[in-house]
Every structure is written in structure tokens, then in C-alpha cells.
Enzyme design. Structure first.
Site, short mmCIF file in Angstrom:
data_model
loop_
_atom_site.label_atom_id
_atom_site.label_comp_id
_atom_site.label_asym_id
_atom_site.label_seq_id
_atom_site.Cartn_x
_atom_site.Cartn_y
_atom_site.Cartn_z
N ASP A 164 0.82 -1.20 0.00
CA ASP A 164 0.00 0.00 0.00
C ASP A 164 0.86 1.26 0.00
O ASP A 164 1.88 1.33 0.69
CB ASP A 164 -0.89 -0.02 1.24
N GLU A 223 1.08 -0.80 -5.06
CA GLU A 223 -0.10 0.03 -5.29
C GLU A 223 0.36 1.47 -5.53
O GLU A 223 0.89 2.12 -4.64
CB GLU A 223 -1.04 -0.04 -4.08
#
Length: 475
Positions: free
Chosen positions: A190, A231
Site C-alpha cells: 500500500d 499500489e
């Protein structure tokens, strides 16, 4: 990872916990879903799990590691690792604040002023790539009453980690090994592009350090049979670069490109993207975040991007510009908050065309749980929470899920998902077929044994799927 649909869901959004999640999938979607991206299920202090306290346990509200293992027995699993930050209430930061400069945990965090060699100039701060309108630090108070600015990219619940210190590297290795050993086939990194801070840069996707870090992460999890997925919401050239280096990437450009095509009955920009996009990618129309805009810069002309956004606000179902503003605690100025179904005006036919095209696009399709149920904007949750992204984060009870199964659009989408998960053609090669009509698109998947082709008409909101020239499904 198995061939087929990857479901993205919170641990408490399809039922109240991991056990109910598995029951729902086993009952309704066992043939439709191959893998599950279980959004953060660790103890957390905020951001719906994205401010983890640690990674050692499953939040008891969701279940236990045994429940995760039960899911892993039938589905490949994707876990999140918040490589950029940890909760401001984590035991690691608490220890640092209690012990002060002598704490071994000090090196896990980034002293904002020390990074710059003193208070940074406005020029230095403005150079930093930011997704919200504030300087990237949070002032914390130590046990002795002193204060210090620590680097903070996102909310004050999420304090950035130093991935380059020796302590930071050990912390990263421990957590990645732990997650891989717990059954993750893929670990989503993330906010990956923010993980490297370097003086006199914009501190976003800093090269060559960022690529080196990604390689290190892959090497850590490889012995466990796992891989990593960075990501990154930014210009599509970053995804192309990482794909060329052999990494799986996200296709975050597809959602807005698809909206543009369906709003204006033109597939020209979609066709161009399909001709150049990575093949080893995970496609999305919706996720737990908003619909990205920055991801299509360079793929859509600026005026077409603005036209698409304006059409979305005017013609989408209950979509307002204010829902993506600071008034609703929006952390990313480059995202539009709404469900994909409502972005298409709650139009069943347009929505099914969009999903059919996604499932035939290059890569592996991910479907968000709200999208799987063709969910409308949740204005009640939005207003109660004053959190813009909650418009697309509805909590479905078991009773609601049973009712949703009766809707024709949900039934049709499930058939498409089952086809995408089960048909052997999708293990073959993607082909963008010649198609003269600008409102039409033809996409094929081909193996030595079979050929599956989607013919989609954006003007009539219709499609047909043919196997070896014989129609097997149509809208």
C-alpha cells in the site's frame, strides 16, 4: 495466483466477520471467485484498517488466523502491507514516545526536521509530491513533554516508516515474512511510491531506490511462494516501467477510460490503452478508494478528462463533487468518490457492458464487493461518517446479500464472473480485434484449443460472447 476473478472485500462487509464472509462466498460465489483480497484485518486505529497497530494478529472482531487459513484452503489470498506507515497508536511509536531519543524504535520513524537538516524552506516542502493540502508531518509529544515533527504523508493516524534504516529494513523483512507464512499468495504494498524519502526530490517513486526496494520485497516473500503488488496511483508510465521489469501492476487507468467510453460512445482511447497496457496486470473498475483521475493523464486529453468528470457529476446517480472534497475528509484530490454502478447512473446494461469489457481486458480482473452486488451509493453511511470514501463502503448484512442475489444485474454479473474464472481461454493470449465502428469493441482470448471473443457495443449497451464463432452469452 489462480486464474480467475479476485474479489476485494473488507473482512466485515459481506456479513460481520471472516466466518460469515466464507459462508457467503461458498454459498453464492464458489464458482465465480478464485482469489480474495481481504482488506486489512489487523488491529487498527483508523482508516478502515489502513492504520495498523501491528501485523501479528487478526482483529478479534473479525476472527482469527484459523479463519484466514479456512479461506486459504479454498481461495488464493491477497493481504495488505502498509509499507509507508504504521498507526500513531502502534506499540512501536508508543515505545519511542515513552523512551525518547534513546529508544531503539527511534530509527523506525523519520524526524522531519533532521531529514532536511533543520526547518525546511517553503521551496523544499512545495517540491514534495502530496495528495492532500498540508505539509507532510505530524507533531507528537514525548513523555518528557518535548515535541517533535515526524513525517506523516496521510492522516495523523498514519505515521510514516523509515524503510531505509537498518531497523526499518528488519521491520519490513519480519512483517513480509510473517504475512507470507500466514498464507498470502500476493502481498499488496500500500502507498508504495511514498516509501522512499530522499532529500531534494519530490519523495515520490524515487529512483533507483524505489525499484531496489521492490526487488528486495519480492526476494523476501519468494521463498514462501508469494509475490508483491505495488499500489501506485500516478501516470501510467510508472506501471509500464514496473511491468517491463517483470512486476505485476495495477490497471488504475481502466475505470475512467471505461466511463468515458460509455458516456460518449467512443472506444478509441480504450483501444489505444489495450494496445499498449501491461499484460501482467490486475484490472479494476472499483476499489475501496475512489475512482482515480491522475491515472489517465496522457491517455485521455485533459479536456476529455474534465468532460468525463463533469458528466459523472451531472448524470451519475447521487454523485456530487462535494463528496470528493475536504468537506468529506477526502485525502486524495485526484479521486472521485462513488460506486461504479452509480457512476453509470445505476444503469444495469451499461454496468454489465463495463464488467464484460473488464473481464476480457488484458490482465487479471479484480471486483470490489460493492461492485459484485451492483451497489448504489451509500448516502446514509456517507453522511453519518462524513468520510467521502464511505459512499462506496456499504456494510452488507446476510439478509441484504440474499436479497441482492435476486436482482437480474447481480445474477448476470455472477454468470460473467463464473465464465471469467472457469473458461480455459483466459489462460491464453489476449487479442485486440480489428473493429471499424468507433462505438464497438472486439476482444479475444486465444489458446491452441479454443477462442473466446467479446463483441461490445457501447452505443446500444449490448454485448455478445462467442466461443469458436458460436454465441454462448449475450446482453
Amino acid at each position: 495466483m489462480k486464474q480467475g476473478i479476485v474479489l476485494i472485500t473488507y473482512p466485515d462487509s459481506l456479513g460481520t466477520d471472516l466466518k460469515q464472509l466464507k459462508d457467503v462466498l461458498d454459498t453464492h460465489y464458489a464458482q465465480a471467485v478464485a482469489s480474495i483480497h481481504v482488506l486489512p484485518f489487523f488491529p487498527s486505529s483508523g482508516d478502515r484498517g489502513f492504520a495498523p497497530l501491528h501485523y501479528e494478529s487478526v482483529d478479534p472482531a473479525f476472527g482469527s488466523w484459523e479463519d484466514i487459513q479456512a479461506l486459504a484452503a479454498d481461495y488464493d489470498l491477497v493481504f495488505d502491507y502498509m509499507i509507508n506507515h504504521i498507526s500513531s497508536k502502534s506499540p512501536y511509536l508508543k515505545e519511542y514516545l515513552q523512551e525518547g531519543p534513546q529508544s531503539p524504535k527511534k530509527a523506525l520513524f523519520i524526524d522531519y526536521e533532521a531529514f532536511f537538516g533543520g526547518e525546511p524552506t517553503r521551496e523544499q516542502v512545495d517540491k514534495i509530491y502530496k495528495r492532500k493540502n498540508k505539509d507532510p508531518y505530524h507533531t507528537l509529544t514525548f513523555a518528557d513533554g518535548s515535541t517533535k515533527k515526524l513525517w506523516c504523508t496521510f492522516s495523523e493516524e498514519q505515521i510514516d516508516l523509515d524503510t531505509q534504516s537498518e531497523e526499518g529494513k528488519a521491520f519490513l523483512k519480519h512483517n513480509l515474512e510473517h504475512l507470507a507464512s500466514r498464507g498470502a499468495k500476493l502481498i499488496r504494498l500500500d502507498a508504495f511510491a511514498y516509501a522512499i524519502k530522499k532529500l531534494d526530490t519530490d519523495c515520490f517513486f524515487v529512483e533507483p531506490e524505489t525499484s531496489k526496494l521492490l526487488n528486495e520485497c519480492r526476494q523476501i516473500v519468494a521463498p514462501y511462494g508469494a509475490d508483491v503488488l505495488p499500489e501506485i496511483h500516478e501516470h501510467y508510465s510508472i506501471q509500464l516501467k514496473l511491468a517491463q521489469e517483470g512486476f505485476p501492476v495495477y490497471d488504475f487507468a481502466l475505470p475512467l477510460l471505461m466511463l468515458h467510453a460509455l458516456y460518449f460512445n467512443t472506444t478509441a482511447y480504450l483501444k489505444h490503452w489495450f494496445s499498449i497496457c501491461p499484460r501482467n496486470q490486475y484490472t479494476t473498475l472499483d476499489t475501496h478508494d475512489g475512482i482515480g483521475v491522475v491515472d489517465v493523464y496522457g491517455l485521455l486529453p485533459d479536456e476529455e478528462i474534465e468532460k468525463t468528470q463533469q458528466y459523472l457529476y451531472e448524470r451519475g446517480a447521487n454523485v456530487k463533487r462535494i463528496y470528493s472534497s475536504e468537506a468529506y475528509n477526502n485525502l486524495d484530490i485526484y479521486q472521485v468518490n462513488c460506486t461504479y454502478y452509480s457512476a453509470l447512473g445505476d444503469d444495469d446494461r451499461a454496468y454489465l457492458v463495463a464488467r464484460a469489457v473488464q473481464f476480457f481486458s488484458p490482465g487479471t480482473p479484480q471486483v470490489y464487493y460493492v461492485g459484485m452486488l451492483a451497489g448504489r451509493n451509500d448516502l446514509k453511511l456517507l453522511e453519518e461518517s462524513r468520510e467521502g470514501r464511505n459512499i462506496n463502503r456499504h456494510y452488507y448484512s446476510l439478509e441484504e446479500i440474499e436479497e441482492e442475489q435476486k436482482r437480474p444485474v447481480v445474477q448476470a454479473l455472477k454468470l460473467l464472473m463464473e465464465l471469467r474464472t472457469s473458461h480455459p481461454a483466459f489462460s491464453g493470449t489476449f487479442v485486440l480485434e480489428a473493429c471499424e465502428d468507433d462505438a464497438q469493441l472486439a476482444l479475444s482470448w486465444v489458446t491452441e484449443e479454443t477462442k473466446l471473443t467479446l463483441h461490445a457495443d457501447f452505443a446500444s449497451r449490448s454485448f455478445s460472447i462467442e466461443e469458436q464463432g458460436k454465441s454462448i452469452m449475450k446482453l
